[in-house]
Design an enzyme around this catalytic site. Structure first.
Site, short mmCIF file in Angstrom:
data_model
loop_
_atom_site.label_atom_id
_atom_site.label_comp_id
_atom_site.label_asym_id
_atom_site.label_seq_id
_atom_site.Cartn_x
_atom_site.Cartn_y
_atom_site.Cartn_z
N HIS A 96 -9.92 -5.19 10.94
CA HIS A 96 -10.61 -5.00 9.67
C HIS A 96 -11.91 -4.23 9.81
O HIS A 96 -12.73 -4.25 8.90
CB HIS A 96 -10.92 -6.35 9.02
CG HIS A 96 -9.74 -7.00 8.36
ND1 HIS A 96 -8.68 -7.49 9.06
CD2 HIS A 96 -9.46 -7.24 7.05
CE1 HIS A 96 -7.80 -8.00 8.23
NE2 HIS A 96 -8.24 -7.86 7.00
N GLU A 117 0.81 -1.23 0.00
CA GLU A 117 0.00 0.00 0.00
C GLU A 117 0.84 1.27 0.00
O GLU A 117 0.55 2.22 -0.73
CB GLU A 117 -0.96 0.02 1.21
CG GLU A 117 -2.17 -0.86 1.07
CD GLU A 117 -1.91 -2.33 1.36
OE1 GLU A 117 -0.79 -2.65 1.81
OE2 GLU A 117 -2.81 -3.16 1.12
#
Lengths: 349, 327
Positions: free
Chosen positions: B129, B60
């Protein structure tokens, strides 16, 4: 002295074909005098920066390039005007070598409205769109992925430019370096990653931070051509970058170049030149290989140069830097209205 | 009017903008061959090819930076994060590179980039998450942040985001991708920085954004059965925030509940309440009440997760509290 490179696993590409059009275009061979001149400009500019910092005219962090001049000058001399250059926070030298006007840089350092970044960036954020100088970036290694992105854009548009990215050896231990190099190798992007190995990440010696000391070898993880170069020899740096640029233009192949150099000043203006993490003796040993002295010596050996030439050049350069100082000093502070400008581009949908 | 999913609305926006402007490309994990982790980019690799629909390694920080670098020299990247939880690894590029480049270069380098992906909790994905990052992102000058909760808003805001010259964060929702709504066949844009009144009422305002708009509207439906007329304001944009619209609704109803998916401390709701106390101090008939996630990492167990999330009953209770109908 730069460490001897012993490992044969490091790839050294063959020099380019002497007759190639690209080479001719790139090399338009600068004379030794031209490169000496650029190096001397950086040296004198940085010396005045130290003085301005002591006087409080420059604030914040200020990282000088003294000792490393051959790296920026040699590398950038191998580029075309339409190539891109991106640097870390130790960026004055590369900016000068790329042709950012000394006045605009000094005014930026003084925090004035005529600075290249309107006084909002300072020492670590020199930018100049006119010469494709994509900054000065302040987070160690943070700009390495940006260089990969510039390479991506070049390939996307089918261009044959290259992006040259300068960073220090300490940046190779961070994730950004590896992520960026992996993608550049995977996608075959025209980027030259140039490590300015000045032996210390702030005060931490390379050997105390990196599990391997021949850091060019890190390129092997990405099957990327790589090379180790003596960073005190301006033509050695230039030639290595020319080889890399040719690979980038012809094959869209990225290269990692480890340039072994040494900074003669502290990490920043708030850091002692020697004493804690390195000894005075070590510093003095390295200063025997001053890149300007080395080039001058070579020129004298070739009968190209005399002491009189040197003092004439030095006077001229000092004049340019004095002019930059005066320009910066006379430039107004940024208008208070500018505080809230350039946060956003006004977007009309 | 065609009824399509939130996912298809985003897909239409992406494809229309890439057809319109060949500087636009999409990059991220699984956007190409896999057709998108949540299928938002379905069919795009086939339509636009691998130079414009770029599968990345799981990196990322790296590919966010690649996007910023490409934007510096004239491209218009759309960076997809598989979720904003993973984008935390890329925050240096979002904040230090994308958001600040224009300012620290004295206006020389704009970064026309979109960072998008699902934000907030889905179901039983637990602590790492299930996080809503809008207050972190909206904190940063130089970024714009939008959080569409319906297919119509998703398409219009994403198209505006792609055309914007600034970095724009688009916060989607994993639980929203399958939701359906009216989306006009003809082209439209929704301006960034404008809120939308999603339901009119005069007893109390619920001010919210993103996925929580669905919760707010359900709460308003149920309250209507009790004769309580709730106005629902969807902020849509969190930076810039439509303060005028907030002021207008609070001046109308004199009571406000601020509903958000994230945590309480330094949340988006805290900013909304600050605007209200500054602009509407004399208009208020009761202290503003906030509804948000319980101040804990998201648990896995179904009952605990349900207890942690803001929901319809909590929102109804908050409305009744500001109306002094319930202690």
């Amino acid at each position: 002295m730069p460490k001897k490179k012993s490992d044969s696993s490091v790839t050294i590409a063959a020099p380019p074909e002497p007759g190639s059009a690209r080479l001719t275009e790139q090399s338009a061979a600068p004379s030794r005098t031209a490169l000496l001149r650029e190096m001397l400009l950086i040296r004198r500019f940085e010396e005045r920066c130290a003085e301005a910092y002591a006087l409080g005219k420059i604030g914040g962090f200020c990282h000088l390039y003294i000792g490393q001049e051959a790296v920026g000058v040699g590398a950038i001399s191998a580029l075309r005007d339409d190539d891109y250059v991106i640097a870390s926070y130790r960026d004055h030298g590369q900016a000068l070598a790329r042709g950012v006007p000394p006045r605009a840089i000094m005014a930026e350092l003084f925090g004035r409205s005529d600075g290249c970044s309107k006084g909002k960036g300072g020492s670590m954020h020199v930018f100049d769109r006119n010469v494709n100088f994509l900054g000065g970036h302040g987070i160690v290694g943070g700009h390495i992925p940006l260089a990969t992105g510039v390479g991506f854009a070049i390939k996307y548009r089918g261009g044959d430019q290259v992006c040259l990215c300068f960073f220090g050896e300490a940046a190779v231990n961070g994730g950004a370096f590896h992520e960026a190099l992996n993608m550049a190798a995977l996608w075959k992007l025209p980027v030259i990653y140039l490590i300015e190995n000045n032996r210390y990440g702030m005060g931490t010696a390379l050997e105390r931070a990196s599990a391997i000391n021949d850091i060019a070898e890190r390129a092997c993880s990405y099957d990327m051509p790589n090379e180790v170069v003596d960073g005190q020899e301006v033509f050695a740096v230039r030639e290595a970058v020319m080889r890399a640029a040719q690979r980038a233009r012809n094959d869209h192949t990225p290269t990692l170049i480890e340039v072994r150099t040494y900074r003669f000043m502290g990490h920043s203006m708030s850091d002692a030149v020697s004493g804690t993490y390195r000894t005075k003796e070590e510093l003095e040993e390295h200063m025997k290989r001053d890149p300007i002295t080395l080039l001058r010596g070579e020129m004298e050996r070739h009968g190209e140069w005399s002491d009189q030439d040197m003092s004439a050049l030095d006077e001229e350069i000092k004049g340019i830097v004095e002019d930059a100082w005066n320009y910066a000093d006379a430039s107004p502070e940024p208008a208070l209205e500018s505080l809230t400008e350039d946060v956003y581009v006004n977007s009309e949908l | 009017m065609p009824v399509i999913t939130y996912r298809d609305a985003l897909n239409q926006a992406l494809r229309e903008e890439m057809q319109r402007d060949d500087r636009v490309f999409i990059m991220g994990e699984e956007v190409g061959v896999y057709q998108g982790a949540y299928k938002v980019s379905k069919g795009m690799l086939q339509e636009f090819g691998e130079m414009r629909v770029v599968d990345t390694p799981i990196t990322e920080l790296g590919f966010a930076g690649v996007g910023v670098g490409a934007a510096m020299v004239g491209l218009r990247p759309i960076i997809e994060f598989m979720t904003w939880n993973f984008a935390l690894l890329a925050l240096d590029q979002v904040v230090n590179s994308a958001a600040k480049m224009l300012y620290m270069s004295g206006g020389q380098f704009s970064i026309p980039i979109v960072f998008r992906g699902p934000n907030g909790a889905a179901l039983q994905l637990s602590a790492q998450h299930s996080q809503a990052w809008e207050s972190w992102l909206a904190h940063i000058p130089g970024l714009k942040v939008v959080a569409p909760g319906t297919p119509y808003d998703a398409k219009g805001l994403l198209k505006s985001a792609v055309r914007d010259e600034n970095p724009v964060i688009v916060l989607e929702g994993e639980m929203l991708y399958n939701t359906k709504g009216d989306v006009p066949a003809e082209e439209y844009l929704i301006p960034i920085g404008k809120a939308a009144l999603k339901r009119e009422g005069d007893h109390c305002s619920i001010i919210t954004h993103g996925k929580m708009i669905l919760v707010a509207l359900q709460a308003a439906d149920q309250l209507a059965k009790e004769g309580i007329r709730v106005e629902v304001l969807d902020l849509l944009s969190l930076r810039p925030m439509d303060v005028e619209a907030i002021v207008a609704t609070v001046r109308k109803t004199n009571r406000a509940v601020v509903l958000e998916e994230g945590w309480e401390v330094a949340g988006i709701g805290a900013q909304v309440v600050d605007y209200i106390q500054r602009e509407c101090f004399d208009d208020l008939d009761a202290p503003v009440v906030r509804v948000h996630q319980t101040d804990v990492p998201m648990p896995y167990a179904k009952n605990l997760e349900r207890a942690a999330k803001p929901d319809v009953p909590k929102t109804i209770a908050a409305v009744k509290r500001v109306m002094y109908l319930e202690q």
